[in-house]
Write a protein that holds these residues in place. Sequence first.
Motif, PDB file in Angstrom:
ATOM      1  N   ASP A   1      32.194 142.883  39.234  1.00 59.12           N
ATOM      2  CA  ASP A   1      32.360 143.557  40.521  1.00 59.12           C
ATOM      3  C   ASP A   1      33.450 142.809  41.304  1.00 59.12           C
ATOM      4  OD1 ASP A   1      32.258 144.640  43.048  1.00 59.12           O
ATOM      5  OD2 ASP A   1      30.075 144.678  43.163  1.00 59.12           O
ATOM      6  N   PRO A   2      34.619 143.440  41.512  1.00 58.38           N
ATOM      7  CA  PRO A   2      35.725 142.763  42.211  1.00 58.38           C
ATOM      8  C   PRO A   2      35.355 142.277  43.608  1.00 58.38           C
ATOM      9  CG  PRO A   2      36.469 144.821  41.213  1.00 58.38           C
ATOM     10  CD  PRO A   2      34.985 144.814  41.104  1.00 58.38           C
ATOM     11  N   ASN A   3      34.294 142.836  44.190  1.00 58.23           N
ATOM     12  CA  ASN A   3      33.872 142.398  45.519  1.00 58.23           C
ATOM     13  C   ASN A   3      33.208 141.032  45.501  1.00 58.23           C
ATOM     14  OD1 ASN A   3      34.649 144.811  46.945  1.00 58.23           O
ATOM     15  ND2 ASN A   3      32.927 145.839  45.955  1.00 58.23           N
ATOM     16  N   PHE A   4      32.695 140.629  44.311  1.00 62.23           N
ATOM     17  CA  PHE A   4      31.963 139.370  44.221  1.00 62.23           C
ATOM     18  C   PHE A   4      32.462 138.457  43.101  1.00 62.23           C
ATOM     19  CE2 PHE A   4      28.972 142.605  45.819  1.00 62.23           C
ATOM     20  CZ  PHE A   4      28.688 142.059  47.061  1.00 62.23           C
ATOM     21  N   HIS A   5      33.206 139.014  42.148  1.00 60.88           N
ATOM     22  CA  HIS A   5      33.619 138.232  40.983  1.00 60.88           C
ATOM     23  C   HIS A   5      35.134 138.266  40.812  1.00 60.88           C
ATOM     24  CE1 HIS A   5      29.593 140.153  39.794  1.00 60.88           C
ATOM     25  NE2 HIS A   5      29.321 138.931  40.203  1.00 60.88           N
ATOM     26  N   GLN A   6      35.635 137.193  40.213  1.00 66.82           N
ATOM     27  CA  GLN A   6      37.047 137.140  39.860  1.00 66.82           C
ATOM     28  C   GLN A   6      37.147 136.772  38.378  1.00 66.82           C
ATOM     29  OE1 GLN A   6      39.466 134.711  42.418  1.00 66.82           O
ATOM     30  NE2 GLN A   6      41.202 134.701  41.004  1.00 66.82           N
ATOM     31  N   ALA A   7      37.651 137.709  37.564  1.00 64.84           N
ATOM     32  CA  ALA A   7      37.732 137.492  36.120  1.00 64.84           C
ATOM     33  C   ALA A   7      38.868 136.532  35.801  1.00 64.84           C
ATOM     34  CB  ALA A   7      37.936 138.824  35.402  1.00 64.84           C
ATOM     35  N   MET A   8      38.542 135.465  35.083  1.00 66.31           N
ATOM     36  CA  MET A   8      39.532 134.463  34.709  1.00 66.31           C
ATOM     37  C   MET A   8      39.948 134.591  33.241  1.00 66.31           C
ATOM     38  SD  MET A   8      39.810 133.049  37.616  1.00 66.31           S
ATOM     39  CE  MET A   8      40.863 131.662  37.216  1.00 66.31           C
ATOM     40  N   MET A   9      39.091 135.210  32.426  1.00 60.74           N
ATOM     41  CA  MET A   9      39.405 135.353  31.000  1.00 60.74           C
ATOM     42  C   MET A   9      38.583 136.483  30.396  1.00 60.74           C
ATOM     43  SD  MET A   9      37.269 132.170  29.339  1.00 60.74           S
ATOM     44  CE  MET A   9      37.970 130.957  30.432  1.00 60.74           C
ATOM     45  N   GLU A  10      39.037 136.955  29.243  1.00 63.31           N
ATOM     46  CA  GLU A  10      38.294 137.932  28.456  1.00 63.31           C
ATOM     47  C   GLU A  10      37.825 137.264  27.160  1.00 63.31           C
ATOM     48  OE1 GLU A  10      39.827 142.382  29.439  1.00 63.31           O
ATOM     49  OE2 GLU A  10      41.202 141.148  28.233  1.00 63.31           O
ATOM     50  N   ILE A  11      36.590 137.534  26.774  1.00 61.69           N
ATOM     51  CA  ILE A  11      35.997 136.905  25.604  1.00 61.69           C
ATOM     52  C   ILE A  11      35.519 137.997  24.645  1.00 61.69           C
ATOM     53  CG2 ILE A  11      34.208 135.318  24.793  1.00 61.69           C
ATOM     54  CD1 ILE A  11      34.152 134.183  27.696  1.00 61.69           C
TER      55      ILE A  11
ATOM     56  N   ASP B   1      25.351 138.053  54.732  1.00 59.88           N
ATOM     57  CA  ASP B   1      25.878 139.272  54.109  1.00 59.88           C
ATOM     58  C   ASP B   1      27.383 139.197  53.872  1.00 59.88           C
ATOM     59  OD1 ASP B   1      26.559 139.276  56.755  1.00 59.88           O
ATOM     60  OD2 ASP B   1      26.158 141.393  57.092  1.00 59.88           O
ATOM     61  N   ARG B   2      27.952 137.992  53.964  1.00 58.38           N
ATOM     62  CA  ARG B   2      29.385 137.816  53.747  1.00 58.38           C
ATOM     63  C   ARG B   2      29.635 136.967  52.506  1.00 58.38           C
ATOM     64  NH1 ARG B   2      32.459 136.673  59.528  1.00 58.38           N
ATOM     65  NH2 ARG B   2      31.811 138.604  60.574  1.00 58.38           N
ATOM     66  N   LEU B   3      30.707 137.314  51.798  1.00 60.41           N
ATOM     67  CA  LEU B   3      31.078 136.541  50.625  1.00 60.41           C
ATOM     68  C   LEU B   3      31.722 135.234  51.071  1.00 60.41           C
ATOM     69  CD1 LEU B   3      31.351 136.486  47.500  1.00 60.41           C
ATOM     70  CD2 LEU B   3      33.654 137.432  47.830  1.00 60.41           C
ATOM     71  N   LEU B   4      31.095 134.123  50.670  1.00 57.83           N
ATOM     72  CA  LEU B   4      31.658 132.817  51.005  1.00 57.83           C
ATOM     73  C   LEU B   4      32.780 132.478  50.042  1.00 57.83           C
ATOM     74  CD1 LEU B   4      31.365 130.461  52.959  1.00 57.83           C
ATOM     75  CD2 LEU B   4      29.704 129.434  51.398  1.00 57.83           C
ATOM     76  N   ARG B   5      32.534 132.716  48.765  1.00 54.51           N
ATOM     77  CA  ARG B   5      33.589 132.613  47.754  1.00 54.51           C
ATOM     78  C   ARG B   5      33.127 133.377  46.518  1.00 54.51           C
ATOM     79  NH1 ARG B   5      33.334 126.473  45.222  1.00 54.51           N
ATOM     80  NH2 ARG B   5      31.578 126.856  43.798  1.00 54.51           N
ATOM     81  N   PRO B   6      34.065 133.981  45.759  1.00 59.29           N
ATOM     82  CA  PRO B   6      33.689 134.764  44.575  1.00 59.29           C
ATOM     83  C   PRO B   6      33.346 133.860  43.394  1.00 59.29           C
ATOM     84  CG  PRO B   6      36.059 134.734  44.809  1.00 59.29           C
ATOM     85  CD  PRO B   6      35.520 134.024  46.018  1.00 59.29           C
ATOM     86  N   SER B   7      32.611 134.407  42.451  1.00 63.64           N
ATOM     87  CA  SER B   7      32.334 133.702  41.199  1.00 63.64           C
ATOM     88  C   SER B   7      33.539 133.845  40.281  1.00 63.64           C
ATOM     89  CB  SER B   7      31.098 134.287  40.520  1.00 63.64           C
ATOM     90  OG  SER B   7      29.955 134.101  41.301  1.00 63.64           O
ATOM     91  N   LEU B   8      33.958 132.735  39.672  1.00 64.42           N
ATOM     92  CA  LEU B   8      35.023 132.767  38.677  1.00 64.42           C
ATOM     93  C   LEU B   8      34.348 132.915  37.319  1.00 64.42           C
ATOM     94  CD1 LEU B   8      37.324 129.898  40.011  1.00 64.42           C
ATOM     95  CD2 LEU B   8      37.260 132.304  40.676  1.00 64.42           C
ATOM     96  N   VAL B   9      34.672 133.998  36.620  1.00 64.71           N
ATOM     97  CA  VAL B   9      33.886 134.340  35.432  1.00 64.71           C
ATOM     98  C   VAL B   9      34.769 134.735  34.253  1.00 64.71           C
ATOM     99  CG1 VAL B   9      31.952 135.123  36.845  1.00 64.71           C
ATOM    100  CG2 VAL B   9      33.707 136.759  36.150  1.00 64.71           C
TER     101      VAL B   9
END
Length: 211
Positions: free
Chosen positions: A148-158, A180-188
């Motif tokens: 979900d681009p609102n909460f995650h940032q894709a760093m690689m494809e596996i 209810d605010r995004l503090l920082r996204p998950s790098l995944v």
Amino acid sequence: MEKDQNTNSETQNNETEEIKAEAINIDSQSDVPENKEPPKEILPEEKILELEDKLARAFAEMENQRRRFEKEREDAFNYGGFAFAKETLNLIDNLDRSKQILESDEALKDSAALKKTLEHFDIINKDMVSILSKNGITPLDSIGKKLDPNFHQAMMEIDDDQKEPGTIIQEIQKGFMMKDRLLRPSLVGVSKKTGDKEEKNEENKENSDIL
């Protein structure tokens, strides 16, 4: 005879002065603007309606300002420590990195000292997460979920044929919410089909052959 001439001369001068005076009077009258209609008198009822409209607008503006002030006060109360909370997450990151470094140290591997140290690291990590949670700062649960681009940032494809493409299968850095605010996204890292890579390579090869 001379007296008559003087009399005629005075008469002519008087007539000349009268003509000049009349001309000046005509000019001055032509400069006077035409009389305009007097301004229309405003009825008391119209004046009252005008004042009521101005008063209603003033009250509406005051209400809007009050709402803005309440919103700003609420945001300051709820998110006043946003920047501080974001900086605090660096402590958790450094703790995780230190743990990974110790775990990969061959000299310490399987030692009692390492096991004890890692246990302390886990306790510190849990305490920090607990303190943050009490203040409305909670970690994002990402593994196994769709990207979900609102909460995650894709760093690689596996490559993973067991998962649907775009499923999060690795978490590089944990994300956090502040209420209810995004503090920082998950790098995944996200899954993709093995065939996608082969198809892409084949497509690149065909393009190179055409060129």
